[in-house]
Design a protein around this motif. Structure first.
Motif, mmCIF file in Angstrom:
data_model
loop_
_atom_site.group_PDB
_atom_site.id
_atom_site.type_symbol
_atom_site.label_atom_id
_atom_site.label_comp_id
_atom_site.label_asym_id
_atom_site.label_seq_id
_atom_site.Cartn_x
_atom_site.Cartn_y
_atom_site.Cartn_z
ATOM 1 N N UNK A 155 0.781 -1.214 -0.146
ATOM 2 C CA UNK A 155 -0.001 0.110 -0.066
ATOM 3 C C UNK A 155 0.946 1.078 0.040
ATOM 4 N N UNK A 156 0.688 2.042 -1.023
ATOM 5 C CA UNK A 156 1.593 3.403 -1.209
ATOM 6 C C UNK A 156 0.789 4.593 -0.733
ATOM 7 N N UNK A 157 1.342 5.390 0.150
ATOM 8 C CA UNK A 157 0.665 6.542 0.504
ATOM 9 C C UNK A 157 1.635 7.672 0.385
ATOM 10 N N UNK A 158 0.968 8.883 -0.319
ATOM 11 C CA UNK A 158 1.376 9.972 -0.936
ATOM 12 C C UNK A 158 0.753 11.018 -0.200
ATOM 13 N N UNK A 159 1.606 11.438 0.755
ATOM 14 C CA UNK A 159 1.495 12.451 1.773
ATOM 15 C C UNK A 159 -0.137 12.611 2.037
ATOM 16 N N UNK A 160 -0.641 11.582 2.484
ATOM 17 C CA UNK A 160 -2.184 11.559 2.935
ATOM 18 C C UNK A 160 -2.537 12.343 3.877
ATOM 19 N N UNK A 161 -1.787 12.864 4.747
ATOM 20 C CA UNK A 161 -2.002 13.816 6.049
ATOM 21 C C UNK A 161 -1.922 15.236 5.794
ATOM 22 N N UNK A 162 -1.407 15.633 4.752
ATOM 23 C CA UNK A 162 -0.920 16.883 4.529
ATOM 24 C C UNK A 162 -2.413 17.948 4.443
ATOM 25 N N UNK A 163 -3.231 17.478 3.951
ATOM 26 C CA UNK A 163 -4.655 18.190 4.081
ATOM 27 C C UNK A 163 -5.371 18.483 5.476
ATOM 28 N N UNK A 164 -4.936 17.841 6.373
ATOM 29 C CA UNK A 164 -5.672 17.819 7.670
ATOM 30 C C UNK A 164 -4.910 18.650 8.630
ATOM 31 N N UNK A 165 -5.663 19.188 9.510
ATOM 32 C CA UNK A 165 -5.178 20.038 10.637
ATOM 33 C C UNK A 165 -4.223 19.315 11.757
ATOM 34 N N UNK A 166 -3.640 20.157 12.489
ATOM 35 C CA UNK A 166 -2.623 19.454 13.193
ATOM 36 C C UNK A 166 -2.999 18.261 14.201
ATOM 37 N N UNK A 167 -4.172 18.628 15.145
ATOM 38 C CA UNK A 167 -4.631 17.748 15.820
ATOM 39 C C UNK A 167 -5.058 16.225 15.061
ATOM 40 N N UNK A 168 -5.786 16.576 14.103
ATOM 41 C CA UNK A 168 -6.353 15.405 13.146
ATOM 42 C C UNK A 168 -5.183 14.373 12.296
ATOM 43 N N UNK A 169 -4.217 15.276 12.082
ATOM 44 C CA UNK A 169 -2.999 14.651 11.607
ATOM 45 C C UNK A 169 -2.306 13.842 12.689
ATOM 46 N N UNK A 170 -2.373 14.208 13.962
ATOM 47 C CA UNK A 170 -1.550 13.423 14.872
ATOM 48 C C UNK A 170 -2.773 12.188 15.246
ATOM 49 N N UNK A 171 -3.873 12.396 15.221
ATOM 50 C CA UNK A 171 -4.698 11.200 15.478
ATOM 51 C C UNK A 171 -4.612 10.201 14.322
ATOM 52 N N UNK A 172 -4.487 10.544 13.123
ATOM 53 C CA UNK A 172 -4.682 9.865 11.908
ATOM 54 C C UNK A 172 -3.018 8.901 11.640
ATOM 55 N N UNK A 173 -2.081 9.650 12.360
ATOM 56 C CA UNK A 173 -0.751 8.827 12.385
ATOM 57 C C UNK A 173 -0.980 7.510 13.430
#
Length: 316
Positions: A155-173
């Motif tokens: 599974x390849x992921x191309x900067x998939x979190x770049x459009x999210x805000x900081x808190x949501x990015x941390x959660x999705x990580x």
């Protein structure tokens, strides 16, 4: 070796592309391609996914050379930066798409199985929702479920979190890493964000100008960088010249103390809650110091201070 990238090159001009890159990836490994814009990380991802053709070299997946295999026939799936979801499908049918058109399942079976993948990402109750009604994090989960539904080997992921805000990015990580570990999925993740790379990866591939500068675990990359480029890109770096050698001292490896006779002067302080980043200067030589908690409560800009280096590493 599960995935072997051997002497792969793809150059768009003299400066842009990837140059003779070799990399081995184990099954179930989380690999991050890390570097600034233009370093070649997305180009390499697209070569693995089949969206670009190599100029030379080989891409071998479980013993099969796949460089001439079209993207739709590779056992590889990609989650794009913009998610590439179908706005005219609901959540369930977005996930079922890959099952119907790549795995060739009948519509009824595809929709039933798609529900299982939605459950994997915690969206089983959103099956009938329109994509436009979902938050950014929920759309990210739909894209992940759709990518996983094709049953890819990678599974390849191309900067998939770049459009999210900081808190949501941390959660999705956390959620992506938990999903990867739970199901032993081989993932290759592209980012320019060092925090994402350090917190999620089994190994990090630091890239620069189309080449690999260093491959290692997050601890190896941070604590034992191969050169100044890696040291400065992954974390903050102070350089100390002694006896014709150069040493790296991270901001947290420097102790600071206030003194009226101090050699350095504080020129900047940035309070970040759990720690404070301080920049000190002496004769145009600057150092960055990171101090935890309330240890700097009595310090202010323009105060004189002394520094004591607790740890340093020789660097090229």
């Amino acid at each position: 070796m599960f995935l072997k990238i051997k002497n792969v090159a793809k150059m768009f001009d003299e400066k842009n592309g990837v140059k003779e890159i070799s990399l081995n990836v184990e099954k179930g490994e989380f690999i991050t391609l890390l570097g600034p814009s233009g370093c070649g990380k997305t180009t390499l991802l697209n070569l693995i996914g089949g969206f670009l053709t190599v100029d030379s070299g080989e891409i071998i997946l479980e013993g099969e050379n796949i460089e001439q295999v079209p993207p739709e026939k590779r056992k590889v799936s990609t989650v794009f930066q913009n998610y590439a979801l179908f706005s005219y499908y609901n959540v369930l049918d977005n996930v079922a798409y890959g099952l119907r058109y790549f795995r060739k399942l009948p519509k009824k079976e595809a929709r039933r199985l798609a529900q299982d993948y939605l459950k994997m990402v915690g969206l089983e109750d959103y099956a009938d929702y329109n994509i436009s009604k979902l938050s950014g994090g929920q759309q990210q989960r739909v894209a992940l479920a759709r990518g996983l539904a094709t049953n890819p080997k990678v599974l390849l992921l191309d900067e998939p979190l770049s459009n999210l805000d900081a808190n949501l990015r941390a959660q999705m990580r956390c959620e992506i890493k938990e999903l990867q570990r739970k199901y032993n999925i081989t993932m290759i993740f592209v980012t320019h964000d060092q925090v994402e790379a350090l917190s999620m990866s089994d190994r990090i591939v630091v890239m620069d100008k189309g080449c690999i500068s260093q491959v290692g675990t997050p601890k190896e990359i941070y604590l034992s960088p191969a050169n100044k480029y890696v040291a400065s890109f992954v974390g903050s770096a102070n350089y100390i010249e002694e006896n014709d050698k150069c040493y790296l001292a991270r901001p947290e490896d420097i102790e600071i103390s206030k003194s009226v006779d101090g050699d350095f002067k504080i020129i900047s302080m940035m309070f970040l809650g759990a720690h404070t980043d301080i920049i000190v200067e002496k004769e145009n030589k600057r150092f960055e110091v990171s101090v935890l908690g309330n240890k700097i409560i009595d310090m202010e800009i323009n105060d004189k201070v002394n520094l004591h280096v607790l740890n340093k590493t020789e660097i090229l």
